[in-house]
Design a protein around this motif. Structure first.
Motif, PDB file in Angstrom:
ATOM      1  N   GLN A  45       0.821  -1.209   0.000  1.00 50.64           N
ATOM      2  CA  GLN A  45       0.000   0.000   0.000  1.00 50.64           C
ATOM      3  C   GLN A  45       0.855   1.260   0.000  1.00 50.64           C
ATOM      4  OE1 GLN A  45      -2.700   0.248   3.289  1.00 50.64           O
ATOM      5  NE2 GLN A  45      -3.655   2.121   2.569  1.00 50.64           N
ATOM      6  N   ASP A  46       1.970   1.238   0.736  1.00 45.71           N
ATOM      7  CA  ASP A  46       2.848   2.413   0.781  1.00 45.71           C
ATOM      8  C   ASP A  46       3.442   2.722  -0.585  1.00 45.71           C
ATOM      9  OD1 ASP A  46       2.400   2.733   3.483  1.00 45.71           O
ATOM     10  OD2 ASP A  46       4.233   1.695   4.087  1.00 45.71           O
ATOM     11  N   ARG A  83       2.159   1.852  -3.562  1.00 46.86           N
ATOM     12  CA  ARG A  83       1.088   2.334  -4.447  1.00 46.86           C
ATOM     13  C   ARG A  83       0.715   3.781  -4.138  1.00 46.86           C
ATOM     14  NH1 ARG A  83      -1.257  -2.687  -3.040  1.00 46.86           N
ATOM     15  NH2 ARG A  83      -2.881  -1.554  -1.913  1.00 46.86           N
ATOM     16  N   ARG A  84       0.633   4.113  -2.861  1.00 40.87           N
ATOM     17  CA  ARG A  84       0.273   5.478  -2.478  1.00 40.87           C
ATOM     18  C   ARG A  84       1.363   6.467  -2.896  1.00 40.87           C
ATOM     19  NH1 ARG A  84      -1.758   5.009   2.610  1.00 40.87           N
ATOM     20  NH2 ARG A  84       0.322   4.582   3.384  1.00 40.87           N
TER      21      ARG A  84
END
Length: 63
Positions: free
Chosen positions: A45-46, A48-49
Motif C-alpha cells: 500500500q505504501d 502504491r500510495r
C-alpha cells in the motif's frame, strides 16, 4: 524500499521548474506511465500510495 520512496519524494519536492526541464516532456510522460504501473501493481500500500502521489505531482508540474 521505504528509504527509496522517501528519497524519490524528497527529490521531487526539491525539483524546481529548471530542473524539471532537464528531462524532456516525453521522458516525463514515460515516468508517469511507470509510476502508474507501480500504483496499480501488486505492491504494498505504501508503494502504491507514493507512486500515485509522485505521479500526480509530476503530472501537475507538466500541465
Amino acid at each position: 524500499m521505504e528509504e527509496t520512496l522517501d528519497l524519490l519524494d524528497t527529490l521531487l519536492d526539491g525539483a524546481s521548474e529548471p530542473r524539471l526541464k532537464l528531462i524532456s516532456t516525453d521522458e516525463a510522460r514515460a515516468l508517469i506511465v511507470l509510476l502508474g504501473l507501480l500504483e496499480e501493481g501488486d505492491h504494498g500500500q505504501d508503494v502504491r500510495r507514493a507512486a500515485g502521489d509522485m505521479r500526480f505531482r509530476l503530472g501537475s508540474r507538466l500541465a
